[in-house]
Design an enzyme around this catalytic site. Structure first.
Site, PDB file in Angstrom:
ATOM      1  CE  LYS A 175      -2.510   3.535   1.468  1.00  0.00           C
ATOM      2  NZ  LYS A 175      -1.929   4.869   1.771  1.00  0.00           N
ATOM      3  CD  GLU A 250      11.959   5.036   9.030  1.00  0.00           C
ATOM      4  OE1 GLU A 250      11.890   5.930   9.923  1.00  0.00           O
ATOM      5  OE2 GLU A 250      11.820   5.255   7.838  1.00  0.00           O
ATOM      6  CB  CYS A 284      12.308   9.644   8.373  1.00  0.00           C
ATOM      7  SG  CYS A 284      13.334   8.465   7.483  1.00  0.00           S
ATOM      8  CD  GLU A 381       9.654  13.641  11.804  1.00  0.00           C
ATOM      9  OE1 GLU A 381      10.600  13.204  11.131  1.00  0.00           O
ATOM     10  OE2 GLU A 381       8.636  12.958  12.072  1.00  0.00           O
TER      11      GLU A 381
END
Length: 478
Positions: A175, A250, A284, A381
């Site tokens: 996906k 992750e 990331c 973040e």
């Protein structure tokens, strides 16, 4: 060069219609609708999961040597399609074309690396306690995998999951992000064209909550893997845990950069600007919190502000562009809010700080100085072009701030002192540490975090292990 329209692929066939109708695919540089693409939901997810069982049986039965040849043919096909793939990636994500090319080629290399690693998924013999016994540990694929990937690196993150899973002998239901579906669609197409059994790999996109709920609950799926936010990671890990499925997560980070007073700023400053604003900070492992010792703080701030102000921002298809737009309208709004909060709480905008124009999701490369721990941007973040610079008294203070948050993905430190390197290496709480450089993700090395940044690793032999399970055989010699 032809830029194609992507379609979900199930059982080796493109699906021109989705069970939930269609959804717009938007160019973030222009806000124009590129195409209306199929919108998938639980129906497609469950169909792909059911077919993955047969795909797993076919693929896992194939010799690792033959699986490797198919994967390497697909990698070669990817390299031949780099210009089309890069243009599609830039059109959908906004990243500069040169970065899109680099990502696509690196993803082909990742497929090559795991194609070879799959030929070396060795078991072991264990010395026994009796002369008439034999103990052997085999390594078997875990089974069909559900893989969820984000929009920021639409080829690399797909390959971080698909390559080791296929190398181990697993089938995959992929996906990919509905904002950037072309890379996943093209990767799946290359693998199928190279000889992968059609039911061993599917790709869908659409209603993310419906698809994830269906795949996490589907009895055919044995493992769930995600690259995404900590919030979504908690949801998927919880759903997978309800059915006792293996997971690799992750997740988000808020990556500190410790800059010691002994560094050469002529080297450190250009690197900081280059890697902070790569892909608009939508990485990331992007460096986010720059913790700079006070004796060099003012000079560092002035240097990075000057470097950031010179970056050329524009449409990723323009060869002169160094930073493209943010990928979505939501990211743009988030960055505006974080910058405004920091200024309201006392931070200073050294350069940037504003949206560019009113067409496309462009935001200026921004340097904020005088950051303090209570500001929203220092806790959430940013995932955007905000360089957050905070002065610290010494390395101990920098480590305290670096370890303050529950995240622990990447971390960085710049120093010319071996004792400082050692102190940071021993005390930093993260899955990865870059000393005097920012390069992290390589096919040969593990990639993963601790705490709210996830569980498990991708890349390297650890990435391969995530898709294998030990199988013990004890035999009495007769």
């Amino acid at each position: 060069m032809t830029i194609s329209t992507p379609y979900p692929i199930i059982d080796g066939q493109e699906r021109k219609q989705g069970s939930l109708g269609t959804m717009p695919l938007v160019n973030p540089s222009t806000e124009e609708v590129i195409a209306n693409i199929p919108n998938c939901g639980a129906e497609e997810a469950l169909e792909a999961a059911r077919l993955s069982v047969e795909g797993f049986a076919q693929w896992s039965a194939m010799a690792p040597f033959d699986r490797s040849k198919i994967m390497r043919r697909a990698a070669d096909q990817m390299r031949a399609e780099v210009e089309e793939a890069a243009a599609e990636m830039t059109r959908e994500s906004g990243k500069p074309l040169v970065q899109a090319r680099g990502e696509w080629m690196a993803s082909a290399d990742l497929l090559d690396w795991f194609a070879e690693e799959g030929r070396r998924a060795y078991g072991r013999l264990i010395p026994t306690r009796a002369s008439d016994m034999r103990w052997a540990v085999h390594r078997r694929p875990v089974g069909p995998v559900a893989a969820f990937t984000p929009w920021n690196f639409p080829a690399w993150t797909v390959m971080q999951k698909v390559a080791p899973a296929l190398a181990a002998g697993c089938s995959v239901v992929l996906k990919c992000a509905e904002e950037t579906p072309s890379s996943g669609w093209r990767i799946v197409g290359a693998l199928l064209a190279a000889g992968l059994p059609p039911r061993a790999l599917s790709v869908i996109w659409g209603d993310a909550p419906a698809i994830s709920a269906a795949l996490c609950a589907a009895p055919e799926i044995h493992k769930v893997t995600l690259t995404g936010s900590t919030r979504v990671g908690r949801i998927l890990a919880s759903a997978a845990g309800q059915h006792l499925k293996k997971v690799t997560m992750e997740l988000g980070g808020h990556n500190p950069v410790i800059i010691a007073r002994d560094v050469d700023l002529n080297t450190v400053v250009p690197l900081a600007a280059e890697f902070k604003f790569r892909n608009g900070g939508q990485v990331c492992v992007s460096p986010t919190r720059f913790l700079v010792e006070k004796p060099i703080y003012a000079e560092f701030v002035a240097g990075v502000a000057e470097a950031a102000s010179k970056l050329r921002v524009g449409d990723g298809m323009d060869a002169d562009t160094q930073m493209g737009p943010l990928a979505t309208a939501g990211q743009l709004s988030k960055i505006e809010a974080l910058a405004a909060d920091a200024v309201q709480r006392g931070a200073k905008i050294e350069t940037g700080g504003s949206r560019i124009g009113n067409r496309g999701y462009f935001f200026q490369p921004t340097v904020l100085s005088g950051m303090t721990p209570e500001m929203d941007a220092m806790n959430e973040e940013p995932f955007g072009p905000l360089m957050l610079v905070m002065p610290v008294d010494d390395i101990d203070a920098a480590l305290t701030e670096a370890n303050r948050l529950p995240y622990g993905l990447a971390s960085y430190a710049f120093t010319n002192s071996l004792s400082t390197e050692r102190k940071i290496s021993e005390r930093i709480n993260a899955g990865m540490l870059g000393l005097n450089h920012y390069a992290m993700a390589m096919p040969e090395t593990p990639f993963g975090g601790v705490g709210d940044s996830g569980m498990g690793s991708e890349g390297g032999i650890e990435g391969m292990d995530a898709y294998l399970r030990p199988f013990l055989v004890t035999a009495k010699i007769v």
